[in-house]
Design a protein around this motif. Structure first.
Motif, PDB file in Angstrom:
ATOM      1  N   THR A 205      16.279   3.600  -5.762  1.00  0.00           N
ATOM      2  CA  THR A 205      15.834   2.212  -5.877  1.00  0.00           C
ATOM      3  C   THR A 205      16.214   1.411  -4.640  1.00  0.00           C
ATOM      4  OG1 THR A 205      15.970   2.200  -8.291  1.00  0.00           O
ATOM      5  CG2 THR A 205      16.082   0.070  -7.180  1.00  0.00           C
ATOM      6  N   ILE A 206      17.491   1.421  -4.291  1.00  0.00           N
ATOM      7  CA  ILE A 206      17.923   0.657  -3.119  1.00  0.00           C
ATOM      8  C   ILE A 206      17.380   1.292  -1.841  1.00  0.00           C
ATOM      9  CG2 ILE A 206      19.933  -0.228  -1.866  1.00  0.00           C
ATOM     10  CD1 ILE A 206      21.436  -0.291  -4.475  1.00  0.00           C
ATOM     11  N   GLY A 207      17.175   2.598  -1.870  1.00  0.00           N
ATOM     12  CA  GLY A 207      16.571   3.263  -0.720  1.00  0.00           C
ATOM     13  C   GLY A 207      15.171   2.762  -0.422  1.00  0.00           C
ATOM     14  N   GLY A 208      14.520   2.141  -1.422  1.00  0.00           N
ATOM     15  CA  GLY A 208      13.192   1.586  -1.199  1.00  0.00           C
ATOM     16  C   GLY A 208      13.163   0.484  -0.161  1.00  0.00           C
TER      17      GLY A 208
ATOM     18  N   ALA B 183      12.255   2.342  -6.773  1.00  0.00           N
ATOM     19  CA  ALA B 183      11.883   2.330  -5.360  1.00  0.00           C
ATOM     20  C   ALA B 183      10.606   1.532  -5.131  1.00  0.00           C
ATOM     21  CB  ALA B 183      11.703   3.759  -4.862  1.00  0.00           C
ATOM     22  N   TRP B 184       9.671   1.612  -6.064  1.00  0.00           N
ATOM     23  CA  TRP B 184       8.432   0.854  -5.958  1.00  0.00           C
ATOM     24  C   TRP B 184       8.721  -0.648  -5.979  1.00  0.00           C
ATOM     25  CZ3 TRP B 184       5.654  -1.226 -10.606  1.00  0.00           C
ATOM     26  CH2 TRP B 184       4.497  -1.909 -10.240  1.00  0.00           C
ATOM     27  N   LEU B 185       9.509  -1.097  -6.947  1.00  0.00           N
ATOM     28  CA  LEU B 185       9.841  -2.517  -7.047  1.00  0.00           C
ATOM     29  C   LEU B 185      10.633  -2.978  -5.829  1.00  0.00           C
ATOM     30  CD1 LEU B 185      10.829  -2.621 -10.832  1.00  0.00           C
ATOM     31  CD2 LEU B 185       8.698  -3.451  -9.793  1.00  0.00           C
TER      32      LEU B 185
ATOM     33  N   SER C 205       0.824  -1.210   0.000  1.00  0.00           N
ATOM     34  CA  SER C 205       0.000   0.000   0.000  1.00  0.00           C
ATOM     35  C   SER C 205       0.857   1.260   0.000  1.00  0.00           C
ATOM     36  CB  SER C 205      -0.941  -0.002   1.210  1.00  0.00           C
ATOM     37  OG  SER C 205      -0.219  -0.139   2.420  1.00  0.00           O
ATOM     38  N   GLY C 206       1.905   1.283   0.832  1.00  0.00           N
ATOM     39  CA  GLY C 206       2.756   2.469   0.907  1.00  0.00           C
ATOM     40  C   GLY C 206       3.566   2.721  -0.345  1.00  0.00           C
ATOM     41  N   SER C 207       3.905   1.637  -1.068  1.00  0.00           N
ATOM     42  CA  SER C 207       4.704   1.807  -2.283  1.00  0.00           C
ATOM     43  C   SER C 207       3.917   2.481  -3.397  1.00  0.00           C
ATOM     44  CB  SER C 207       5.222   0.450  -2.776  1.00  0.00           C
ATOM     45  OG  SER C 207       4.159  -0.373  -3.239  1.00  0.00           O
TER      46      SER C 207
ATOM     47  N   LEU D 119      12.279   7.504 -13.233  1.00  0.00           N
ATOM     48  CA  LEU D 119      12.953   6.207 -13.132  1.00  0.00           C
ATOM     49  C   LEU D 119      13.301   5.807 -11.688  1.00  0.00           C
ATOM     50  CD1 LEU D 119      15.423   5.851 -16.154  1.00  0.00           C
ATOM     51  CD2 LEU D 119      13.403   4.466 -15.621  1.00  0.00           C
ATOM     52  N   PRO D 120      13.839   6.735 -10.864  1.00  0.00           N
ATOM     53  CA  PRO D 120      14.161   6.331  -9.485  1.00  0.00           C
ATOM     54  C   PRO D 120      12.961   5.789  -8.721  1.00  0.00           C
ATOM     55  CG  PRO D 120      15.213   8.421 -10.010  1.00  0.00           C
ATOM     56  CD  PRO D 120      14.287   8.116 -11.133  1.00  0.00           C
TER      57      PRO D 120
END
Length: 511
Positions: free
Chosen positions: A406-409, A343-345, A206-208, A338-339
């Protein structure tokens, strides 16, 4: 105030509390696929997508709203062309012309910074009230109204811009006030809906939606700006938010007990798995123990630090892509997005992995939350630093920025859901507190970026990235040392309160 770690899940060493029951480990668990709780997560995912679309639309539209030919000479000097045009580009980003009849404004970088931060001035003040009221009455109404009213206000953005930057600033502050209740409301809903062994995946799903909303809205806004003009961005975002609100009020509920379409089997499973902690809190909350809680302050500091880099890129990345990288509007929107696809994935995968590590007892909840915080914050900091050294290399700069977010996700399975670990009953109220502090970077970061980059040079943007990286490292260290995944003693109600809550839940199941 931290409770000692144990091998069991979310267990604090208190002998007499019904809160400290073993989690359901029976194989008789209703499947998550097509379940009501998964449907709730999907609805919230779409809602959070709208929340972020309404929040970031100005970031892209700002590039189109500003007439750079009317800026002061110091901002149009040769220093602005520090980097060459992107490979294959003929004209770069300047000048950016709107369709005939679409106004543009001579706002300098400082004015833009204030306008981009205006939303967070309002967002700051409704987090705690929203969390408190959601915990008391349920979060469904607050989440729905927060998105709906913000969507309606968004459609007045072109009018406010024509009236002047002060009017636009005031409108964005009001939008922030309305949207401030959304995330605490979401947390309050999950406190009643998410079985402990499914928390990470349901909440990160949900948060993503926020990252997904940014990913979709940034390139879409760029395309709309370049084809039919920037005002349409706000009209379309506002209309989409209103449409989502209709579906939300029809299909969502604050509690599985009041949901009209949930099966008896799934309802009973959720209620038994969560136990008394799934009930709302009373009018009084243990404010002083909360303020003295070290794990809570670890969440607050971790959220402030991670939000600094996130909000810096969310609000200012399109300007960097325009002023330094010289991408045209369509490329700008896509590359700025793109970032957030990454982050979503990353957040989706992190939620599933975190739940599996906890379910299989590979690590305790505390270790899992700290592990994902370290991965997200330290890796993000390293790639932000790399961006500053990439200079004018377009490919490396975009790659490092994308990898950083991305990795911050991974942090989505750490700092951002840790409130429900340490105090499920007060999760919405705690998120209101932590998000209030976490909103401060949303105010300060765009303003600081505006001042550091007022000459529109690469050197100024290098300082922006170094600052964000250093703050990320600070957050990782603090959360790793002081964070916890255990229910805190102040979050456990008295025996009489627990007994009453258990009777109410049992009576609901039997009827």
């Amino acid at each position: 105030m931290s409770v000692a770690n144990g091998s069991s899940i979310n267990v604090a060493p208190l002998d007499k509390s019904n809160d400290i029951k073993s989690l359901i480990e029976s194989n008789d668990v209703p499947p998550q696929c097509c379940s009501t709780r998964l449907n709730m997560a999907v609805l919230m995912f779409l809602g959070m997508s709208m929340v972020y679309a309404l929040r970031v639309n100005l970031s892209v539209a700002m590039v189109a709203m500003v007439n750079t030919t009317d800026l002061q000479p110091s901002q149009n000097s040769s220093d602005t062309s520090t980097c060459p045009l992107p490979p294959g580009s003929k004209n770069g980003s300047d000048p950016f012309l709107q369709p005939e009849g679409i106004p543009q404004y001579p706002w300098d970088s400082e004015t833009q910074g204030w306008l981009l931060s205006a939303f967070f001035f309002g967002y700051l003040f409704t987090q705690i009230p929203g969390g408190y009221l959601s915990g008391r009455y349920g979060g469904c109404i607050f989440l729905g109204l927060g998105v709906l009213v913000t969507a309606v206000l968004t459609m007045f953005t072109p009018l406010a811009a024509r009236m002047g930057p002060s009017w636009l600033f005031a409108l964005r502050v009001t939008e922030g006030l309305m949207e401030g209740v959304t995330f605490p409301a979401m947390m309050s809903i999950w406190a009643r809906w998410a079985p402990p062994l499914e928390r990470s995946r349901l909440m990160t799903l949900s948060g993503s939606g926020g990252n997904f909303g940014a990913f979709v809205s940034l390139p879409l806004a760029g395309y709309i700006c370049q084809t039919i003009g920037w005002p349409s961005v706000f009209y379309l975002c506002g209309g989409a938010g209103g449409l989502w609100a209709i579906f939300w009020f029809v299909f969502a509920s604050s509690d599985p007990l009041t949901h009209r379409r949930i099966s008896t089997e799934e309802r009973d499973y959720i209620i038994k798995a969560i136990g008394p902690q799934g009930t709302g809190h009373g009018w009084s909350v243990p404010v002083l123990p909360m303020l003295l809680s070290v794990p809570l302050w670890a969440i607050i500091i971790g959220q402030i630090c991670s939000n600094w880099s996130y909000y810096t890129l969310l609000t200012s990345l399109p300007i960097y892509m325009n002023d330094i990288m010289h991408y045209d509007m369509k490329s700008n929107g896509f590359l700025s997005a793109l970032p957030y696809l990454g982050a979503w994935l990353s957040a989706m995968v992190s939620g599933v992995v975190a739940d599996n590590l906890i379910k299989r007892k590979v690590f305790s909840i505390t270790v899992v939350r700290k592990l994902f915080a370290l991965v997200g914050l330290l890796s993000g900091a390293s790639f932000l630093t790399a961006v500053s050294f990439a200079g004018c290399n377009h490919v490396l700069a975009v790659t490092f920025l994308t990898l950083s977010t991305t990795i911050g996700g991974a942090n989505s399975a750490a700092v951002y859901i840790n409130q429900i670990d340490i105090a499920p009953r007060y999760a919405g109220f705690l998120l209101g507190i932590t998000n209030t502090f976490g909103t401060i970077p949303g105010i300060v970061a765009p303003i600081a970026t505006g001042y550091l980059t007022q000459d529109r040079t690469l050197a100024g943007w290098q300082q922006v990235f170094w600052l964000a990286a250093g703050i990320n490292v600070t957050g990782a260290l603090v959360f790793t040392v002081f964070g916890s995944g255990n229910i805190q003693p102040w979050a456990v109600g008295g025996e009489e309160e627990e007994a009453d809550a258990e009777k109410d839940r049992s009576r609901s199941i039997s009827t």
